[in-house]
Design a protein around this motif. Structure first.
Motif, PDB file in Angstrom:
ATOM      1  N   ASP A  52       7.096   9.617   0.652  1.00 19.18           N
ATOM      2  CA  ASP A  52       5.821   8.920   0.779  1.00 19.18           C
ATOM      3  C   ASP A  52       6.007   7.684   1.644  1.00 19.18           C
ATOM      4  OD1 ASP A  52       4.695  10.788  -0.909  1.00 19.18           O
ATOM      5  OD2 ASP A  52       4.370   9.398  -2.579  1.00 19.18           O
ATOM      6  N   GLU A  53       4.887   7.065   2.021  1.00 18.88           N
ATOM      7  CA  GLU A  53       4.910   5.846   2.820  1.00 18.88           C
ATOM      8  C   GLU A  53       4.462   4.663   1.974  1.00 18.88           C
ATOM      9  OE1 GLU A  53       3.324   4.412   7.165  1.00 18.88           O
ATOM     10  OE2 GLU A  53       1.973   5.632   5.955  1.00 18.88           O
ATOM     11  N   VAL A  88       0.838  -1.202   0.000  1.00 25.12           N
ATOM     12  CA  VAL A  88       0.000   0.000   0.000  1.00 25.12           C
ATOM     13  C   VAL A  88       0.869   1.246   0.000  1.00 25.12           C
ATOM     14  CG1 VAL A  88      -1.707   1.275   1.359  1.00 25.12           C
ATOM     15  CG2 VAL A  88      -1.867  -1.194   1.170  1.00 25.12           C
ATOM     16  N   HIS A  89       0.437   2.242  -0.771  1.00 26.93           N
ATOM     17  CA  HIS A  89       1.134   3.529  -0.897  1.00 26.93           C
ATOM     18  C   HIS A  89       0.266   4.625  -0.292  1.00 26.93           C
ATOM     19  CE1 HIS A  89       1.910   7.130  -3.713  1.00 26.93           C
ATOM     20  NE2 HIS A  89       2.851   7.150  -2.794  1.00 26.93           N
ATOM     21  N   ARG A  90       0.889   5.452   0.539  1.00 27.29           N
ATOM     22  CA  ARG A  90       0.220   6.635   1.100  1.00 27.29           C
ATOM     23  C   ARG A  90       1.067   7.846   0.762  1.00 27.29           C
ATOM     24  NH1 ARG A  90      -0.117   2.871   5.757  1.00 27.29           N
ATOM     25  NH2 ARG A  90      -2.188   1.934   5.628  1.00 27.29           N
ATOM     26  N   ARG A  91       0.458   8.825   0.100  1.00 29.36           N
ATOM     27  CA  ARG A  91       1.168  10.017  -0.383  1.00 29.36           C
ATOM     28  C   ARG A  91       1.347  11.076   0.679  1.00 29.36           C
ATOM     29  NH1 ARG A  91       1.824  11.111  -5.696  1.00 29.36           N
ATOM     30  NH2 ARG A  91       1.935  13.283  -5.147  1.00 29.36           N
ATOM     31  N   ARG A  98      -1.895  11.254   4.264  1.00 24.84           N
ATOM     32  CA  ARG A  98      -1.760   9.793   4.235  1.00 24.84           C
ATOM     33  C   ARG A  98      -3.014   9.093   4.710  1.00 24.84           C
ATOM     34  NH1 ARG A  98       4.349   9.659   6.519  1.00 24.84           N
ATOM     35  NH2 ARG A  98       5.309  10.265   4.568  1.00 24.84           N
ATOM     36  N   ARG A 139       3.875   0.419   2.587  1.00 23.73           N
ATOM     37  CA  ARG A 139       3.866  -0.631   3.614  1.00 23.73           C
ATOM     38  C   ARG A 139       3.179  -1.884   3.104  1.00 23.73           C
ATOM     39  NH1 ARG A 139       6.091   0.878   8.322  1.00 23.73           N
ATOM     40  NH2 ARG A 139       5.924   3.064   8.865  1.00 23.73           N
ATOM     41  N   THR A 173      -5.380   9.236   1.493  1.00 19.61           N
ATOM     42  CA  THR A 173      -4.926   8.894   0.143  1.00 19.61           C
ATOM     43  C   THR A 173      -4.127   7.602   0.154  1.00 19.61           C
ATOM     44  OG1 THR A 173      -2.951  10.247   0.407  1.00 19.61           O
ATOM     45  CG2 THR A 173      -4.855  11.300  -0.629  1.00 19.61           C
ATOM     46  N   GLU A 174      -4.815   6.505   0.148  1.00 21.53           N
ATOM     47  CA  GLU A 174      -4.166   5.194   0.153  1.00 21.53           C
ATOM     48  C   GLU A 174      -4.495   4.472  -1.139  1.00 21.53           C
ATOM     49  OE1 GLU A 174      -4.031   2.688   3.788  1.00 21.53           O
ATOM     50  OE2 GLU A 174      -5.244   1.325   2.570  1.00 21.53           O
ATOM     51  N   THR A 175      -3.474   3.980  -1.818  1.00 20.60           N
ATOM     52  CA  THR A 175      -3.678   3.189  -3.029  1.00 20.60           C
ATOM     53  C   THR A 175      -2.898   1.885  -2.911  1.00 20.60           C
ATOM     54  OG1 THR A 175      -1.836   4.284  -4.148  1.00 20.60           O
ATOM     55  CG2 THR A 175      -4.025   5.193  -4.537  1.00 20.60           C
TER      56      THR A 175
END
Length: 124
Positions: free
Chosen positions: A118-119, A7-10, A16, A121, A19-21
């Motif tokens: 960005d994060e 998962v990517h959080r901008r 964050r 995980r 906005t999770e993709t």
């Protein structure tokens, strides 16, 4: 690891939360030294939605090479889930390095929206 996603959080911590993709829903984790040494070598391609994750014990300089990998990839270097570096690696000749306790390899283009800071995980 069935049902594990990448998962990517901008952006900032406030952004964050909203906005999770999902970068990948088909995730392999290379835990052994042999799996990490082999990486994506000798594969003809990887499907969209795929990620190969390399966990390391401590943050240190981690190198990637594209020897025997006939397709481009996006690589992310992470420390505690924060992106420290992002690079597109060319087939056969690409090389990259960054400080990381985890490295992620994705199909080329999959990390276009990911920026340093960005994060990213693994989540179940």
């Amino acid at each position: 690891m069935a049902s594990v996603r990448l998962v990517h959080r901008r952006g900032s911590s406030a952004e964050r939360a909203t906005t999770e993709t999902v970068l990948a829903s088909d995730v392999d984790v290379a835990r052994s030294t042999l799996e990490q040494a082999r990486g994506l070598m000798f594969r003809r391609s990887v499907p969209d939605g795929y990620a190969l994750v390399f966990p390391f014990g401590n943050a240190d300089t981690q190198w990637l090479h594209m020897l025997f990998v006939p397709f481009a990839i996006d690589a992310l270097w992470l420390v505690d889930g924060g992106v420290t570096a992002r690079k597109r690696l060319a087939p056969f000749v690409g090389i990259g390095r960054g400080r990381a306790d985890m490295v992620v390899e994705l199909p080329a283009g999959a990390a276009d929206a990911v920026a340093v800071g960005d994060e990213v995980r693994l989540v179940e």
